[in-house]
Design a protein around this motif. Structure first.
Motif, PDB file in Angstrom:
ATOM      1  N   LYS A  41       0.830  -1.198   0.000  1.00 28.96           N
ATOM      2  CA  LYS A  41       0.000   0.000   0.000  1.00 28.96           C
ATOM      3  C   LYS A  41       0.871   1.256   0.000  1.00 28.96           C
ATOM      4  CE  LYS A  41      -3.693  -2.172   2.639  1.00 28.96           C
ATOM      5  NZ  LYS A  41      -4.376  -2.204   3.936  1.00 28.96           N
ATOM      6  N   LEU A  42       1.912   1.241   0.814  1.00 30.54           N
ATOM      7  CA  LEU A  42       2.828   2.380   0.866  1.00 30.54           C
ATOM      8  C   LEU A  42       3.520   2.573  -0.471  1.00 30.54           C
ATOM      9  CD1 LEU A  42       4.337   4.644   2.306  1.00 30.54           C
ATOM     10  CD2 LEU A  42       5.922   2.919   3.191  1.00 30.54           C
ATOM     11  N   ARG A 100      -8.804   6.487   3.815  1.00 27.42           N
ATOM     12  CA  ARG A 100      -9.199   5.567   4.890  1.00 27.42           C
ATOM     13  C   ARG A 100      -7.970   4.906   5.523  1.00 27.42           C
ATOM     14  NH1 ARG A 100     -13.374   2.615   2.712  1.00 27.42           N
ATOM     15  NH2 ARG A 100     -14.812   4.008   3.742  1.00 27.42           N
ATOM     16  N   GLU A 101      -7.007   4.527   4.672  1.00 24.31           N
ATOM     17  CA  GLU A 101      -5.781   3.897   5.186  1.00 24.31           C
ATOM     18  C   GLU A 101      -4.994   4.862   6.062  1.00 24.31           C
ATOM     19  OE1 GLU A 101      -5.014   0.678   4.680  1.00 24.31           O
ATOM     20  OE2 GLU A 101      -6.816   0.449   3.460  1.00 24.31           O
ATOM     21  N   GLN A 112       1.632   3.698   8.225  1.00 24.52           N
ATOM     22  CA  GLN A 112       0.544   4.676   8.168  1.00 24.52           C
ATOM     23  C   GLN A 112       1.054   6.120   8.180  1.00 24.52           C
ATOM     24  OE1 GLN A 112      -2.226   4.675  11.451  1.00 24.52           O
ATOM     25  NE2 GLN A 112      -3.924   5.077  10.054  1.00 24.52           N
ATOM     26  N   LYS A 113       2.095   6.391   8.920  1.00 25.01           N
ATOM     27  CA  LYS A 113       2.619   7.760   8.996  1.00 25.01           C
ATOM     28  C   LYS A 113       3.085   8.241   7.627  1.00 25.01           C
ATOM     29  CE  LYS A 113       5.829  10.623  11.593  1.00 25.01           C
ATOM     30  NZ  LYS A 113       6.849  10.671  12.627  1.00 25.01           N
ATOM     31  N   GLN A 114       3.775   7.384   6.876  1.00 19.47           N
ATOM     32  CA  GLN A 114       4.243   7.765   5.544  1.00 19.47           C
ATOM     33  C   GLN A 114       3.083   7.874   4.561  1.00 19.47           C
ATOM     34  OE1 GLN A 114       7.157   4.599   5.180  1.00 19.47           O
ATOM     35  NE2 GLN A 114       8.768   6.150   5.061  1.00 19.47           N
ATOM     36  N   TYR A 145       1.892  11.208   2.256  1.00 16.31           N
ATOM     37  CA  TYR A 145       1.630  11.221   0.822  1.00 16.31           C
ATOM     38  C   TYR A 145       0.186  11.612   0.507  1.00 16.31           C
ATOM     39  CZ  TYR A 145       6.181   9.120  -0.029  1.00 16.31           C
ATOM     40  OH  TYR A 145       7.527   8.889  -0.092  1.00 16.31           O
ATOM     41  N   VAL A 146      -0.751  11.199   1.346  1.00 12.25           N
ATOM     42  CA  VAL A 146      -2.154  11.558   1.138  1.00 12.25           C
ATOM     43  C   VAL A 146      -2.343  13.066   1.306  1.00 12.25           C
ATOM     44  CG1 VAL A 146      -4.473  11.347   2.135  1.00 12.25           C
ATOM     45  CG2 VAL A 146      -3.120   9.309   1.705  1.00 12.25           C
TER      46      VAL A 146
END
Length: 101
Positions: free
Chosen positions: A11-12, A39-40, A50-52, A56-57
């Motif tokens: 995902k990342l 959502r992720e 999740q932090k990365q 990006y989001v």
């Protein structure tokens, strides 16, 4: 593609790839990236990547919003000022309207 079936590392990688592709003057990809991974980044329980993904989001959303503001500003300015630009405005037009302004 179902994000639920992907590992967090994949995902990342996908989120990062979409972010980089957006720099090729494709702000739509940034918009898709920010919506698809929202959502992720902000709703799912915390995980290592999740932090990365969140970074990006946020950057993708900001880039898409910036491009939208620039494009809307240009469209409004062009529509309102095309006639006053004379020959330059006509040269920039794909279809030159007939008649008087």
């Amino acid at each position: 593609m179902d994000l639920n079936r992907m590992s967090n590392t994949k995902k990342l990688q996908l989120c990062r790839w979409y972010f980089k592709v957006g720099f090729v003057l494709l702000p739509f990809v940034w918009a898709v990236n920010s919506i698809w991974f929202f959502r992720e980044a902000f709703i799912k329980p915390p995980f290592d990547e999740q932090k990365q993904i969140k970074k990006y989001v946020i950057m993708s959303g900001a880039g898409a919003l910036t491009w939208a503001i620039v494009l809307i500003s240009w469209a409004v300015a062009f529509q309102l000022q095309r006639v006053s630009w004379g020959a330059t405005g006509d040269a920039l037009s794909f279809i030159v309207p007939l008649g008087r302004a």
